[in-house]
Scaffold this active site. Structure first.
Site, PDB file in Angstrom:
ATOM      1  N   ARG A  55       0.844  -1.208   0.000  1.00  0.00           N
ATOM      2  CA  ARG A  55       0.000   0.000   0.000  1.00  0.00           C
ATOM      3  C   ARG A  55       0.873   1.249   0.000  1.00  0.00           C
ATOM      4  O   ARG A  55       0.515   2.277  -0.566  1.00  0.00           O
ATOM      5  CB  ARG A  55      -0.979   0.012   1.193  1.00  0.00           C
ATOM      6  N   TYR A 108     -15.431  17.337 -16.090  1.00  0.00           N
ATOM      7  CA  TYR A 108     -15.918  15.965 -16.015  1.00  0.00           C
ATOM      8  C   TYR A 108     -17.009  15.881 -14.940  1.00  0.00           C
ATOM      9  O   TYR A 108     -16.829  16.394 -13.824  1.00  0.00           O
ATOM     10  CB  TYR A 108     -14.729  15.068 -15.653  1.00  0.00           C
ATOM     11  N   ASP A 180      -6.672  18.630 -15.155  1.00  0.00           N
ATOM     12  CA  ASP A 180      -6.964  17.246 -15.531  1.00  0.00           C
ATOM     13  C   ASP A 180      -6.628  17.137 -17.024  1.00  0.00           C
ATOM     14  O   ASP A 180      -7.309  17.704 -17.876  1.00  0.00           O
ATOM     15  CB  ASP A 180      -8.449  16.958 -15.252  1.00  0.00           C
ATOM     16  N   LYS A 205      -8.094   5.962 -19.838  1.00  0.00           N
ATOM     17  CA  LYS A 205      -8.457   6.434 -21.164  1.00  0.00           C
ATOM     18  C   LYS A 205      -7.296   6.239 -22.143  1.00  0.00           C
ATOM     19  O   LYS A 205      -6.799   5.141 -22.262  1.00  0.00           O
ATOM     20  CB  LYS A 205      -8.913   7.902 -21.078  1.00  0.00           C
TER      21      LYS A 205
HETATM   22  C1  PLP Z   1     -12.735   9.308 -17.246  1.00  0.00           C
HETATM   23  C2  PLP Z   1     -12.323  10.611 -16.731  1.00  0.00           C
HETATM   24  C3  PLP Z   1     -12.035  10.790 -15.367  1.00  0.00           C
HETATM   25  C4  PLP Z   1     -12.224   9.694 -14.344  1.00  0.00           C
HETATM   26  O1  PLP Z   1     -11.367   8.633 -14.566  1.00  0.00           O
HETATM   27  P1  PLP Z   1     -11.670   7.147 -14.009  1.00  0.00           P
HETATM   28  O2  PLP Z   1     -10.427   6.421 -14.377  1.00  0.00           O
HETATM   29  O3  PLP Z   1     -12.915   6.670 -14.701  1.00  0.00           O
HETATM   30  O4  PLP Z   1     -11.879   7.267 -12.546  1.00  0.00           O
HETATM   31  C5  PLP Z   1     -11.620  12.039 -14.944  1.00  0.00           C
HETATM   32  N1  PLP Z   1     -11.493  13.062 -15.799  1.00  0.00           N
HETATM   33  C6  PLP Z   1     -11.748  12.933 -17.113  1.00  0.00           C
HETATM   34  C7  PLP Z   1     -11.568  14.123 -18.007  1.00  0.00           C
HETATM   35  C8  PLP Z   1     -12.172  11.708 -17.632  1.00  0.00           C
HETATM   36  O5  PLP Z   1     -12.425  11.604 -18.939  1.00  0.00           O
END
Ligand code: PLP
Length: 392
Positions: A55, A108, A180, A205
């Site tokens: 962890r 998001y 982000d 992604k």
């Molecule tokens: C998918 C996404 C997230 C969240 O990611 P997860 O891996 O599904 O928790 C955050 N920000 C953006 C812009 C996203 O496309």
């Protein structure tokens, strides 16, 4: 010898962990803990930030972290079990009770819910406004404002934020900036180089890109911020397991090739859709008609405008549902960034749960479909889109 990105990307993050064997692909350290000789070794490992308990740290996460620091041009990265795990930790790293955050209204969906519904209960206030207008952001700054939070390209209508202006404003008022970078990826922009404090990626992604892992990362330069974020990761426990970290690293080795092709396909698809008589509007920063086309050209890597293209047909659930059924090659899935082209319906996924009137204020209704471009042949994709629209 200085090496180029594509050479470095296939070589870094493979440091020797133990013994005489040195596998070409790293081993998977599927272990919860590490055996130590004695207490002296334990304390030495604490000092060296070496491996004691998974962890706290694990070789597969740390290799992936090294690669993310390289790609995002940061000093240190942390690896999480999801993008949301990374986002939650980033927010708790810079905000405490009594603080105020200014966030882009086009974030998001789940980031918005986290701030509005959960952090609010812990005494953290946030305002949501359109970051296209830097002056409006400035007007919202209060004495307790600590953070500006944004993405570079918005979902699903692809508006582009002038991160240079946002960072400038933050520096004038001594605020932190979190970006982000999931939609843009470090191949299109390096937010840390512009002075951003923390960069988030949902590795789920485009960076992993293979639809088989949920993961996230934070990357930063500042050691104090890193120490605080690391502490929260260890205490909240949203760590990525070794097997998924290994898979994600394998995905990232070829991310540059995929993302380049996806970006090229997006430009061709946006152009083709904008020439289709039944399509009323196309959203992609490559189009001259896009309000931030010049800004995108200025801040994104040359020839790249993102791999997400959205378009508008009829403002109708039924028409959209038929369109989705008409696709022969393209798949419907609530994700983005994978090697295959997928479409999603923002009203039924990212903006599901947002009231219709609220959605309409930001230009989202039933007639909008979002395409996440994959690495297929562009003509095959355009043919599928065209036949599906023609059948309506
Ligand atoms: C998918 C996404 C997230 C969240 O990611 P997860 O891996 O599904 O928790 C955050 N920000 C953006 C812009 C996203 O496309």
């Amino acid at each position: 010898m200085s090496k180029s990105l594509e050479t470095e990307l296939v070589n870094i993050g493979n440091k020797k962990i133990e013994g005489d064997i040195y596998p070409e692909a790293s081993a998977i350290y599927q272990t919860s803990s590490f055996v130590l000789k004695d207490l002296d070794e334990l304390y030495q490992k604490y000092d060296d930030e070496d491996f004691t308990y998974s962890r706290l740290s694990n070789p597969n996460r740390s290799q992936l972290g090294d690669v993310m620091s390289f790609l995002e041009k940061g000093n240190r990265s942390l690896i999480f079990s999801s993008g949301m795990g990374a986002i939650t930790t980033a927010l708790f790293t810079v905000l405490k009770s009594g603080d105020h955050a200014i966030c882009n209204s086009k974030l998001y969906g789940e980031t918005t819910i986290l701030l509005k519904e959960i952090l609010n209960e812990y005494g953290i206030e946030s305002d949501f406004i359109d970051f296209d207008n830097t002056e409006e952001v400035r007007n919202k700054i209060k004495p307790n404002t600590k953070l500006l939070y944004t993405e570079i390209i918005s979902n699903p209508l692809t508006s582009v934020v002038d991160i240079i202006q946002i960072v400038k404003l933050a520096k004038e008022h001594n605020l932190r900036v979190i970006v982000d970078n999931t939609f843009t990826t470090p191949f299109l922009i390096s937010p840390l180089e512009y002075g951003v404090d923390i960069v988030i990626n949902s590795l789920t992604k485009s960076l992993n890109g293979h639809f088989d892992v949920t993961a996230g990362s934070l990357t930063m330069k500042n050691e104090d911020l890193f120490k605080r974020a690391e502490k929260l990761l260890v205490l909240f426990g949203a760590i990525l397991d070794p097997n998924s970290a290994w898979l994600t690293l394998r995905g990232i080795r070829t991310a540059n090739l995929r993302i380049e092709k996806q970006n090229q396909n997006a430009i061709k698809i946006a152009q083709a859709l904008s020439e289709h008589p039944k399509v009323t509007k196309v959203f992609h920063p490559s189009l001259l008609s896009h309000p931030q086309h010049d800004l995108a050209k200025r801040i994104l890597a040359e020839g790249n405008f993102g791999a997400i293209v959205s378009f508008e047909i009829d403002d109708s659930y039924e028409v959209m549902n038929s369109l989705i059924k008409n696709f022969k090659l393209i798949k419907y899935a609530n994700t983005l960034g994978g090697y295959k082209t997928t479409v999603s319906h923002p009203c039924s996924s990212s903006h599901y749960g947002v009231e219709d009137a609220e959605r309409r204020k930001v230009g989202i209704h039933n007639g909008i479909l979002r395409i996440s471009c994959g690495i297929e042949n562009a003509k095959d994709l355009i043919d599928d889109l065209t036949q599906a629209i023609d059948c309506l």
